[in-house]
Design a protein around this motif. Structure first.
Motif, PDB file in Angstrom:
ATOM      1  N   LEU A  29      20.518   5.452  14.852  1.00  0.00           N
ATOM      2  CA  LEU A  29      20.012   6.577  15.646  1.00  0.00           C
ATOM      3  C   LEU A  29      21.128   7.590  15.934  1.00  0.00           C
ATOM      4  O   LEU A  29      20.893   8.801  15.881  1.00  0.00           O
ATOM      5  CB  LEU A  29      19.397   6.074  16.954  1.00  0.00           C
ATOM      6  N   SER A  32      21.670   9.521  12.804  1.00  0.00           N
ATOM      7  CA  SER A  32      20.596  10.495  12.638  1.00  0.00           C
ATOM      8  C   SER A  32      20.847  11.723  13.498  1.00  0.00           C
ATOM      9  O   SER A  32      20.702  12.864  13.031  1.00  0.00           O
ATOM     10  CB  SER A  32      19.250   9.862  13.009  1.00  0.00           C
ATOM     11  N   TRP A  36      21.641  15.494  12.180  1.00  0.00           N
ATOM     12  CA  TRP A  36      20.794  16.587  12.650  1.00  0.00           C
ATOM     13  C   TRP A  36      21.633  17.706  13.271  1.00  0.00           C
ATOM     14  O   TRP A  36      21.408  18.881  13.022  1.00  0.00           O
ATOM     15  CB  TRP A  36      19.775  16.043  13.646  1.00  0.00           C
ATOM     16  N   LEU A  52      16.746   7.854  11.169  1.00  0.00           N
ATOM     17  CA  LEU A  52      15.947   7.730  12.393  1.00  0.00           C
ATOM     18  C   LEU A  52      14.940   6.596  12.257  1.00  0.00           C
ATOM     19  O   LEU A  52      14.806   5.753  13.151  1.00  0.00           O
ATOM     20  CB  LEU A  52      15.233   9.050  12.693  1.00  0.00           C
TER      21      LEU A  52
END
Length: 168
Positions: A29, A32, A36, A52
């Motif tokens: 996570l 991710s 991003w 994710l």
């Protein structure tokens, strides 16, 4: 009473082991989020969704196993005190079933998934495909890493409960 202590110790080790799934899920996570926020290239942005999804799946696995084993710890003493022989027999049967499941899923199906993703990586050129294949390979590798240790620990535990069953 020694087998009860062994059962509780084994289950506590499994709770600790399942925390690694939670840790790895959190790492996915975080990756991710990093892809991003910081990712500039098309390939880096393609990793956002696969990491994710992998992170959420690993968190679900880790939390599910932690809760399952934690509940089992609290029920061991009651089951042992009610009928020690039945408790031992049920633990032998459960450990044999889980070892069989490990043999199929962890040592056959997951390596097949890894090999399939590696082959497909060669043929699919899009960034989302490549990011998905790499993320799947890493996630499956981590599952094998944790479950190989769990399998070895369960095999030792099965030997202990089988020995206790034969002693009764």
């Amino acid at each position: 009473m020694d087998i009860l202590k062994s059962s509780i110790d084994w289950t506590k080790a499994e709770v600790f082991s399942s925390l690694f799934f939670i840790l790895f899920g959190g790492m996915f996570l975080s990756a991710s989020l990093g892809f991003w926020q910081i990712g500039k290239t098309e390939l880096a942005k393609a990793y956002v969704i696969p990491t994710l999804v992998a992170g959420v799946l690993l968190l679900i696995i880790g939390l599910g196993l932690s809760i399952q084993h934690y509940v089992r710890i609290t029920s061991f003493e009651n089951a042992y005190n009610e009928d020690a022989a039945a408790f031992i027999a049920s633990e032998v049967a459960r450990s044999e079933k889980v070892l069989g499941d490990f043999g199929l899923v962890v040592f056959k199906i997951i390596p097949l998934i890894i090999a399939t993703c590696a082959v497909l990586f060669i043929f699919f050129d899009g960034p989302i495909w490549r990011a998905s294949f790499v993320t799947t390979i890493v996630m499956m590798g981590l599952i094998i890493l944790v479950d190989t240790n769990s399998s070895a620990r369960l095999s030792d535990y099965k030997d202990k409960v089988t020995e206790a069953q034969q002693a009764k």
